[in-house]
Design a protein around this motif. Structure first.
Motif, mmCIF file in Angstrom:
data_model
loop_
_atom_site.group_PDB
_atom_site.id
_atom_site.type_symbol
_atom_site.label_atom_id
_atom_site.label_comp_id
_atom_site.label_asym_id
_atom_site.label_seq_id
_atom_site.Cartn_x
_atom_site.Cartn_y
_atom_site.Cartn_z
ATOM 1 N N ALA A 74 46.756 103.949 39.480
ATOM 2 C CA ALA A 74 46.238 102.689 40.022
ATOM 3 C C ALA A 74 47.215 101.548 39.787
ATOM 4 O O ALA A 74 47.414 100.686 40.659
ATOM 5 C CB ALA A 74 44.885 102.368 39.384
ATOM 6 N N GLU A 75 47.845 101.518 38.617
ATOM 7 C CA GLU A 75 48.785 100.448 38.291
ATOM 8 C C GLU A 75 50.012 100.455 39.195
ATOM 9 O O GLU A 75 50.655 99.411 39.386
ATOM 10 C CB GLU A 75 49.205 100.563 36.824
ATOM 11 N N LEU A 76 50.337 101.604 39.760
ATOM 12 C CA LEU A 76 51.475 101.678 40.679
ATOM 13 C C LEU A 76 51.278 100.798 41.910
ATOM 14 O O LEU A 76 52.261 100.404 42.561
ATOM 15 C CB LEU A 76 51.701 103.126 41.127
ATOM 16 N N LYS A 78 50.652 97.832 42.032
ATOM 17 C CA LYS A 78 51.260 96.514 41.836
ATOM 18 C C LYS A 78 52.646 96.441 42.457
ATOM 19 O O LYS A 78 53.115 95.364 42.831
ATOM 20 C CB LYS A 78 51.353 96.201 40.339
ATOM 21 N N THR A 79 53.288 97.605 42.584
ATOM 22 C CA THR A 79 54.676 97.640 43.052
ATOM 23 C C THR A 79 54.861 98.451 44.322
ATOM 24 O O THR A 79 55.766 98.176 45.112
ATOM 25 C CB THR A 79 55.581 98.234 41.954
ATOM 26 N N TYR A 80 54.014 99.437 44.524
ATOM 27 C CA TYR A 80 54.173 100.364 45.637
ATOM 28 C C TYR A 80 52.903 100.420 46.485
ATOM 29 O O TYR A 80 51.830 100.011 46.040
ATOM 30 C CB TYR A 80 54.480 101.783 45.121
ATOM 31 N N ARG A 81 53.054 100.953 47.677
ATOM 32 C CA ARG A 81 51.889 101.364 48.457
ATOM 33 C C ARG A 81 51.525 102.766 47.976
ATOM 34 O O ARG A 81 52.381 103.664 47.965
ATOM 35 C CB ARG A 81 52.244 101.379 49.945
ATOM 36 N N GLY A 97 40.780 102.334 39.256
ATOM 37 C CA GLY A 97 41.407 101.182 39.897
ATOM 38 C C GLY A 97 42.131 101.455 41.195
ATOM 39 O O GLY A 97 42.635 100.523 41.827
ATOM 40 N N SER A 98 42.198 102.701 41.642
ATOM 41 C CA SER A 98 42.882 103.004 42.905
ATOM 42 C C SER A 98 42.050 102.517 44.083
ATOM 43 O O SER A 98 40.830 102.713 44.118
ATOM 44 C CB SER A 98 43.136 104.509 43.033
ATOM 45 N N SER A 99 42.725 101.885 45.053
ATOM 46 C CA SER A 99 42.006 101.283 46.184
ATOM 47 C C SER A 99 42.071 102.114 47.455
ATOM 48 O O SER A 99 41.283 101.890 48.373
ATOM 49 C CB SER A 99 42.568 99.883 46.469
#
Length: 227
Positions: A74-76, A78-81, A97-99
């Protein structure tokens, strides 16, 4: 444009949150054969057993939490699609947290009409009982893709896989089709990484991290800028 990371996940990532899996029990899930609880024929033969089985799974899901692997993916964002394509029916990716999550095999926290598969209800962690019906009077069933049924989201997942700049495979042996075929939808020059502590299925060009989901995803994320 941000790089697109496509993540294909399986039972191994959920197991680290404490969820039981068929994979770890030789085709049994707490003493139940897949043919007793995960086929349309099983539901027709013994709907009470099947409903009770998934009610227990739903109750168990309410008692566990996303693990560090879910959170790191999920934190990825912030920087990546990032798009998660999961074979799991739990909601741990969303809770982590993954959208953008594509569920290939359905969702445990949803029910659907036995007569009209497009009639779907969010039920959270509530049980489904015999006599619970849709608005048209048909019995509700778990919104799960059982063995022998079509996988309606597979074409959507294939389209997503074709747009990947990185493919990460976590906690799946790549033995279940059609999900296993998604790796062949990715362009040949796209880096592929498999995270699995066991013996993963052969992906000829893949980097393999023989670790559990939490440790393996942490290692992959720390190395992401290097490839």
């Amino acid at each position: 444009m941000k790089d697109h990371i496509v993540v294909l996940t399986g039972a191994g990532i959920s197991a680290e949150s404490g969820l039981s899996t068929f994979r770890d029990n030789g085709g049994l899930w707490e003493e139940h054969s897949v043919y007793d609880v995960a086929t349309p024929e099983a539901f027709e033969r013994n709907p009470e057993l099947v409903l009770r089985f998934y009610n227990d799974r739903r109750r168990q899901l309410a008692e566990v939490a996303p693990n560090r692997a879910h959170e790191l993916l999920a934190e990825l964002e912030k920087t990546y699609r990032v798009t998660i394509i999961t074979q799991n029916v739990d909601n741990l990716h969303e809770r982590g947290g993954s959208s953008r999550v594509i569920h290939l095999h359905g969702e445990l926290t949803k029910a659907r009409s036995t007569r009209n598969p497009a009639t779907i209800y969010d039920i959270d962690y509530r049980p489904i009982e015999l006599g619970d019906t849709c608005e048209h009077g048909s019995q509700l069933r778990p919104h799960i893709v059982w063995f022998g049924e079509d996988v309606p989201m597979i074409e959507v997942a294939a389209e997503v896989a074709r747009t990947a700049d990185h493919l990460l495979i976590v906690g799946t042996s790549l033995q279940v089709y059609p999900a296993a075929g998604l790796v062949h939808e990715v362009d040949f020059d796209v880096p592929v990484t498999v995270i699995d502590p066991g013996e993963p299925a052969t992906v000829s060009r893949a980097r393999v991290i023989r670790k559990g989901a939490c440790e393996g995803v942490a290692e992959w994320v720390s190395d992401l800028g290097k490839f």
